[in-house]
Design a protein around this motif. Structure first.
Motif, PDB file in Angstrom:
ATOM      1  N   CYS A 154       0.829  -1.205   0.000  1.00 30.92           N
ATOM      2  CA  CYS A 154       0.000   0.000   0.000  1.00 30.92           C
ATOM      3  C   CYS A 154       0.865   1.256   0.000  1.00 30.92           C
ATOM      4  O   CYS A 154       0.590   2.222  -0.724  1.00 30.92           O
ATOM      5  N   LYS A 155       1.914   1.225   0.786  1.00 30.60           N
ATOM      6  CA  LYS A 155       2.805   2.367   0.863  1.00 30.60           C
ATOM      7  C   LYS A 155       3.418   2.657  -0.507  1.00 30.60           C
ATOM      8  O   LYS A 155       3.470   3.811  -0.946  1.00 30.60           O
ATOM      9  N   ARG A 172       0.916   4.156  -2.825  1.00 27.00           N
ATOM     10  CA  ARG A 172       0.639   5.560  -2.526  1.00 27.00           C
ATOM     11  C   ARG A 172       1.776   6.440  -3.012  1.00 27.00           C
ATOM     12  O   ARG A 172       1.564   7.517  -3.561  1.00 27.00           O
ATOM     13  N   LYS A 173       2.980   5.946  -2.803  1.00 25.12           N
ATOM     14  CA  LYS A 173       4.161   6.724  -3.199  1.00 25.12           C
ATOM     15  C   LYS A 173       4.191   6.960  -4.704  1.00 25.12           C
ATOM     16  O   LYS A 173       4.611   8.007  -5.172  1.00 25.12           O
ATOM     17  N   GLY A 231       1.550   7.139  -6.484  1.00 28.56           N
ATOM     18  CA  GLY A 231       0.331   7.841  -6.876  1.00 28.56           C
ATOM     19  C   GLY A 231      -0.779   6.964  -7.416  1.00 28.56           C
ATOM     20  O   GLY A 231      -1.792   7.472  -7.896  1.00 28.56           O
ATOM     21  N   ASN A 252      -4.831   6.423  -3.406  1.00 34.34           N
ATOM     22  CA  ASN A 252      -4.963   7.667  -2.642  1.00 34.34           C
ATOM     23  C   ASN A 252      -4.707   7.452  -1.157  1.00 34.34           C
ATOM     24  O   ASN A 252      -4.446   6.344  -0.719  1.00 34.34           O
ATOM     25  N   ARG A 253      -4.799   8.510  -0.411  1.00 32.23           N
ATOM     26  CA  ARG A 253      -4.375   8.477   1.009  1.00 32.23           C
ATOM     27  C   ARG A 253      -5.436   7.955   1.966  1.00 32.23           C
ATOM     28  O   ARG A 253      -5.174   7.881   3.172  1.00 32.23           O
ATOM     29  N   SER A 254      -6.630   7.642   1.514  1.00 34.52           N
ATOM     30  CA  SER A 254      -7.677   7.201   2.442  1.00 34.52           C
ATOM     31  C   SER A 254      -7.236   5.929   3.147  1.00 34.52           C
ATOM     32  O   SER A 254      -6.813   4.973   2.516  1.00 34.52           O
ATOM     33  N   ALA A 282      -4.708   5.746   5.115  1.00 35.45           N
ATOM     34  CA  ALA A 282      -3.249   5.672   5.136  1.00 35.45           C
ATOM     35  C   ALA A 282      -2.739   5.323   6.526  1.00 35.45           C
ATOM     36  O   ALA A 282      -1.724   4.666   6.681  1.00 35.45           O
ATOM     37  N   ASP A 283      -3.466   5.775   7.536  1.00 28.34           N
ATOM     38  CA  ASP A 283      -3.062   5.498   8.916  1.00 28.34           C
ATOM     39  C   ASP A 283      -3.811   4.289   9.449  1.00 28.34           C
ATOM     40  O   ASP A 283      -4.302   4.273  10.565  1.00 28.34           O
ATOM     41  N   ASN A 284      -3.904   3.313   8.609  1.00 27.92           N
ATOM     42  CA  ASN A 284      -4.615   2.084   8.967  1.00 27.92           C
ATOM     43  C   ASN A 284      -3.981   1.398  10.178  1.00 27.92           C
ATOM     44  O   ASN A 284      -2.794   1.461  10.366  1.00 27.92           O
TER      45      ASN A 284
END
Lengths: 73, 73
Positions: free
Chosen positions: B56-57, B60-61, B63, B66-68, B70-72
């Motif tokens: 996932c990281k 995201r990096k 693109g 998205n960031r939804s 992200a702090d899972n």
DNA sequence: TAATAGATATAACATCTGCTATAATGTGTG
DNA sequence: CACACATTATAGCAGATGTTATATCTATTA
């Protein structure tokens, strides 16, 4: 190599002067898993094997581990 | 997040327009494992969870995700 | 020697995973 | 609609893993 995974793990670990716990932490598994690998109780899962191979590759790239058994499996 | 891992996996997978098989291949697990995660049959092992988080990281990096969430966890 | 601490070996149990097969559910295409 | 195809859902089994507990081994120190 193909059969001596057990010995190979131990060889790598000792060369890096790590305890079973140390290696386990590096790979993201429990110490019991490393212990079982070394004592032929189990063989690593697909994911664990990838993790271990990647770890060895990194250690070789940074010169902390020599090339013996580099073409493992 | 803490409980909605199942929905999160599916959300990530659909956002990337991947099949369960595709995601499984990316993570190095079997499609059955992804399916069980999404249908609340199991929760990921330590190693599998690390693999998924790293994936996932990366997405995201680059693109692609998205960031939804992200702090899972 | 005795004692302590760290590392390793082993076992039991619950859970997760890989594999395989089967069924159900889409998704077009004729 | 009928058909083929891909995707998803589910289940059973064997093997791997995490957790916990206990035992053994090995230095090191008092």
């Amino acid at each position: 190599m193909s059969d001596n995974f057990s010995e190979f793990v131990k060889e790598v670990r000792l060369q890096l002067e790590m305890s079973q716990e140390d290696l386990a932490r590096e790979l993201g598994v429990s110490f019991a898993t490393i212990n079982r690998w070394e004592n032929r109780k189990t063989t690593p899962s697909r994911l664990a094997r990838n993790q271990f191979d990647t770890f060895c590759k990194d250690m070789r790239k940074t010169g902390k581990l020599n090339r013996s058994g580099a073409d493992n499996e």
